[in-house]
Design a protein around this motif. Sequence first.
Motif, PDB file in Angstrom:
ATOM      1  N   ASN A 143      -3.596  38.461-117.590  1.00  0.00           N
ATOM      2  CA  ASN A 143      -4.033  37.882-116.294  1.00  0.00           C
ATOM      3  C   ASN A 143      -2.878  36.870-115.647  1.00  0.00           C
ATOM      4  OD1 ASN A 143      -6.880  38.553-115.378  1.00  0.00           O
ATOM      5  ND2 ASN A 143      -6.904  38.539-117.892  1.00  0.00           N
ATOM      6  N   LYS A 144      -2.230  36.164-116.530  1.00  0.00           N
ATOM      7  CA  LYS A 144      -1.110  35.394-115.995  1.00  0.00           C
ATOM      8  C   LYS A 144       0.163  36.328-115.391  1.00  0.00           C
ATOM      9  CE  LYS A 144       0.249  31.847-118.745  1.00  0.00           C
ATOM     10  NZ  LYS A 144       0.629  31.230-119.962  1.00  0.00           N
ATOM     11  N   ALA A 145       0.256  37.504-116.207  1.00  0.00           N
ATOM     12  CA  ALA A 145       1.333  38.431-115.601  1.00  0.00           C
ATOM     13  C   ALA A 145       0.687  39.067-114.311  1.00  0.00           C
ATOM     14  CB  ALA A 145       1.560  39.446-116.569  1.00  0.00           C
ATOM     15  N   GLN A 146      -0.482  39.269-114.268  1.00  0.00           N
ATOM     16  CA  GLN A 146      -0.954  39.783-113.027  1.00  0.00           C
ATOM     17  C   GLN A 146      -1.007  38.701-111.920  1.00  0.00           C
ATOM     18  OE1 GLN A 146      -1.407  43.378-113.331  1.00  0.00           O
ATOM     19  NE2 GLN A 146      -3.714  43.229-112.770  1.00  0.00           N
ATOM     20  N   ARG A 147      -1.230  37.629-112.126  1.00  0.00           N
ATOM     21  CA  ARG A 147      -1.309  36.518-111.056  1.00  0.00           C
ATOM     22  C   ARG A 147      -0.108  36.263-110.443  1.00  0.00           C
ATOM     23  NH1 ARG A 147      -3.648  35.318-107.090  1.00  0.00           N
ATOM     24  NH2 ARG A 147      -3.013  33.695-106.244  1.00  0.00           N
ATOM     25  N   GLY A 190       7.901  31.685-114.248  1.00  0.00           N
ATOM     26  CA  GLY A 190       7.728  30.851-115.302  1.00  0.00           C
ATOM     27  C   GLY A 190       6.331  30.560-115.471  1.00  0.00           C
ATOM     28  N   TYR A 191       5.589  30.947-114.563  1.00  0.00           N
ATOM     29  CA  TYR A 191       3.788  30.980-114.979  1.00  0.00           C
ATOM     30  C   TYR A 191       3.693  31.539-116.266  1.00  0.00           C
ATOM     31  CZ  TYR A 191      -1.053  31.241-113.809  1.00  0.00           C
ATOM     32  OH  TYR A 191      -2.509  30.840-113.847  1.00  0.00           O
ATOM     33  N   LYS A 194       3.977  29.257-121.675  1.00  0.00           N
ATOM     34  CA  LYS A 194       2.666  28.762-122.427  1.00  0.00           C
ATOM     35  C   LYS A 194       1.962  27.634-121.236  1.00  0.00           C
ATOM     36  CE  LYS A 194       3.745  29.643-127.224  1.00  0.00           C
ATOM     37  NZ  LYS A 194       3.917  29.078-128.599  1.00  0.00           N
ATOM     38  N   GLN A 195       2.808  26.926-120.972  1.00  0.00           N
ATOM     39  CA  GLN A 195       2.345  25.686-119.812  1.00  0.00           C
ATOM     40  C   GLN A 195       1.623  26.416-118.893  1.00  0.00           C
ATOM     41  OE1 GLN A 195       5.479  26.018-120.713  1.00  0.00           O
ATOM     42  NE2 GLN A 195       6.107  24.425-122.250  1.00  0.00           N
ATOM     43  N   GLY A 196       1.577  27.516-118.305  1.00  0.00           N
ATOM     44  CA  GLY A 196       1.031  28.074-117.228  1.00  0.00           C
ATOM     45  C   GLY A 196       1.451  27.553-115.972  1.00  0.00           C
ATOM     46  N   ALA A 197       0.445  27.123-115.097  1.00  0.00           N
ATOM     47  CA  ALA A 197       0.658  26.297-113.868  1.00  0.00           C
ATOM     48  C   ALA A 197       1.359  25.065-113.995  1.00  0.00           C
ATOM     49  CB  ALA A 197      -0.665  26.000-113.177  1.00  0.00           C
ATOM     50  N   GLN A 198       1.590  24.488-115.185  1.00  0.00           N
ATOM     51  CA  GLN A 198       2.113  23.188-115.442  1.00  0.00           C
ATOM     52  C   GLN A 198       3.767  23.198-115.920  1.00  0.00           C
ATOM     53  OE1 GLN A 198       0.779  20.372-114.451  1.00  0.00           O
ATOM     54  NE2 GLN A 198      -1.116  21.685-114.176  1.00  0.00           N
ATOM     55  N   SER A 199       3.955  24.643-115.970  1.00  0.00           N
ATOM     56  CA  SER A 199       5.406  25.050-116.241  1.00  0.00           C
ATOM     57  C   SER A 199       6.513  24.360-115.354  1.00  0.00           C
ATOM     58  CB  SER A 199       5.487  26.451-116.372  1.00  0.00           C
ATOM     59  OG  SER A 199       6.843  26.940-116.371  1.00  0.00           O
ATOM     60  N   VAL A 200       7.404  23.790-115.559  1.00  0.00           N
ATOM     61  CA  VAL A 200       8.480  23.311-114.778  1.00  0.00           C
ATOM     62  C   VAL A 200       9.127  24.261-113.809  1.00  0.00           C
ATOM     63  CG1 VAL A 200      10.697  22.105-114.663  1.00  0.00           C
ATOM     64  CG2 VAL A 200       9.097  21.474-116.352  1.00  0.00           C
ATOM     65  N   ARG A 202       7.648  27.400-112.786  1.00  0.00           N
ATOM     66  CA  ARG A 202       6.723  27.520-111.903  1.00  0.00           C
ATOM     67  C   ARG A 202       6.483  26.674-110.786  1.00  0.00           C
ATOM     68  NH1 ARG A 202       1.780  25.463-109.652  1.00  0.00           N
ATOM     69  NH2 ARG A 202       0.568  27.413-108.861  1.00  0.00           N
ATOM     70  N   MET A 203       6.400  25.363-111.197  1.00  0.00           N
ATOM     71  CA  MET A 203       6.429  24.316-110.110  1.00  0.00           C
ATOM     72  C   MET A 203       7.488  24.501-109.269  1.00  0.00           C
ATOM     73  SD  MET A 203       4.806  21.362-112.721  1.00  0.00           S
ATOM     74  CE  MET A 203       4.755  20.119-111.025  1.00  0.00           C
ATOM     75  N   ILE A 204       8.728  24.613-109.475  1.00  0.00           N
ATOM     76  CA  ILE A 204       9.973  24.743-108.759  1.00  0.00           C
ATOM     77  C   ILE A 204       9.808  25.900-107.889  1.00  0.00           C
ATOM     78  CG2 ILE A 204      12.593  25.298-108.645  1.00  0.00           C
ATOM     79  CD1 ILE A 204      12.582  23.689-111.328  1.00  0.00           C
ATOM     80  N   GLY A 205       9.291  27.030-108.372  1.00  0.00           N
ATOM     81  CA  GLY A 205       9.207  28.335-107.481  1.00  0.00           C
ATOM     82  C   GLY A 205       8.106  27.889-106.600  1.00  0.00           C
ATOM     83  N   ALA A 206       6.894  27.201-107.117  1.00  0.00           N
ATOM     84  CA  ALA A 206       5.872  27.079-105.993  1.00  0.00           C
ATOM     85  C   ALA A 206       6.553  26.176-104.818  1.00  0.00           C
ATOM     86  CB  ALA A 206       4.812  26.492-106.566  1.00  0.00           C
ATOM     87  N   GLY A 207       7.321  25.099-105.264  1.00  0.00           N
ATOM     88  CA  GLY A 207       7.875  24.319-104.049  1.00  0.00           C
ATOM     89  C   GLY A 207       8.756  24.941-103.015  1.00  0.00           C
ATOM     90  N   LEU A 208       9.674  25.795-103.828  1.00  0.00           N
ATOM     91  CA  LEU A 208      10.640  26.360-103.048  1.00  0.00           C
ATOM     92  C   LEU A 208       9.957  27.433-102.190  1.00  0.00           C
ATOM     93  CD1 LEU A 208      13.705  27.128-105.585  1.00  0.00           C
ATOM     94  CD2 LEU A 208      13.629  25.612-103.565  1.00  0.00           C
ATOM     95  N   GLY A 209       8.861  28.065-102.621  1.00  0.00           N
ATOM     96  CA  GLY A 209       8.126  29.033-101.758  1.00  0.00           C
ATOM     97  C   GLY A 209       7.429  28.361-100.652  1.00  0.00           C
ATOM     98  N   ASP A 210       6.962  27.290-100.744  1.00  0.00           N
ATOM     99  CA  ASP A 210       6.144  26.695 -99.600  1.00  0.00           C
ATOM    100  C   ASP A 210       7.248  26.074 -98.708  1.00  0.00           C
ATOM    101  OD1 ASP A 210       3.871  26.753-101.191  1.00  0.00           O
ATOM    102  OD2 ASP A 210       3.801  24.708-101.827  1.00  0.00           O
ATOM    103  N   ILE A 211       8.639  25.590 -99.082  1.00  0.00           N
ATOM    104  CA  ILE A 211       9.610  25.350 -98.153  1.00  0.00           C
ATOM    105  C   ILE A 211       9.981  26.479 -97.413  1.00  0.00           C
ATOM    106  CG2 ILE A 211      11.803  24.539 -98.167  1.00  0.00           C
ATOM    107  CD1 ILE A 211      11.495  22.725-100.376  1.00  0.00           C
ATOM    108  N   GLY A 212      10.179  27.644 -98.000  1.00  0.00           N
ATOM    109  CA  GLY A 212      10.671  29.000 -97.264  1.00  0.00           C
ATOM    110  C   GLY A 212       9.505  29.176 -96.518  1.00  0.00           C
ATOM    111  N   LEU A 213       8.490  29.191 -96.887  1.00  0.00           N
ATOM    112  CA  LEU A 213       7.275  29.684 -96.143  1.00  0.00           C
ATOM    113  C   LEU A 213       7.033  28.853 -94.903  1.00  0.00           C
ATOM    114  CD1 LEU A 213       5.005  31.867 -95.976  1.00  0.00           C
ATOM    115  CD2 LEU A 213       3.505  30.264 -97.068  1.00  0.00           C
TER     116      LEU A 213
END
Length: 250
Positions: A143-147, A190-191, A194-200, A202-213
């Motif tokens: 499910n993480k891979a799907q997400r 990076g999601y 094992k850390q899932g949403a707390q992965s470093v 993944r957090m970098i990716g989420a931040g960069l994605g928000d900036i680009g968007l």
Amino acid sequence: SANWRLLEQRPLLVQRKNLKCFPCINSYSFFFFKQKTAYEISACLVGSEMCIRDRYQRRVHGDHNFGYVIAAAIAISFECIMIGFLVPGRYRSKVFDKKKLEASFGQEHKEKFGVDIQTGGYPDMGCGRYASLLNYEDWVNFNKAQRVHYNFVEQIAPFLIFMVFTGLLYPIYAAVSGLIYFLARIFFIGYMQKQGAQSVLRMIGAGLGDIGLLMAFGGSVYTCLLYTSDAADDLLCVDLGGRRIIKKKK
């Protein structure tokens, strides 16, 4: 002559002192003058220039930098497809192997559909009957891979719209936002850690994605406002060979 009488019916933009030249004007010259006076050019002269809006001369066909926007759109679209194959697709083949599915649903599937059950577990998307065969670790990882892919699919359409519209006036700025978003989707994988949403990562990716968007969204809104303002001005203007001139008020 006939040409002289026709020219007298419409005011000319330029008053010539030497009127002897008018009888020799041919039909093509007359049509040229007639077409220009139909737009009432003399009513909109400002100094030596007409009221031309130079602010929007950059257009898609005239700005070679728009190619960077097209390249970014192609790269992001291809990235979305490849992430679908390499992340959830590969993990699906691992957890939904044919032997496991055949042992639990093979006979029933054969009776209902007349064919053998296939590997991959389709159409189960992680919460169906096939998923009930998975242990907890495999179920979470699948499910993480799907997400990872779903998050990309949810955002790609609006992002591409924002980026392309921004690129109509600011292609380099739009292409930079596309590059940032492209890198963000790679870090977002990076999601799967094992850390899932707390992965470093993944957090970098989420931040960069928000900036680009946000860059693309802000640029598209600004472009829309400029074009809307220009369209409002067009209510008082008429297009003449790519030039907008003020109409004479009635």
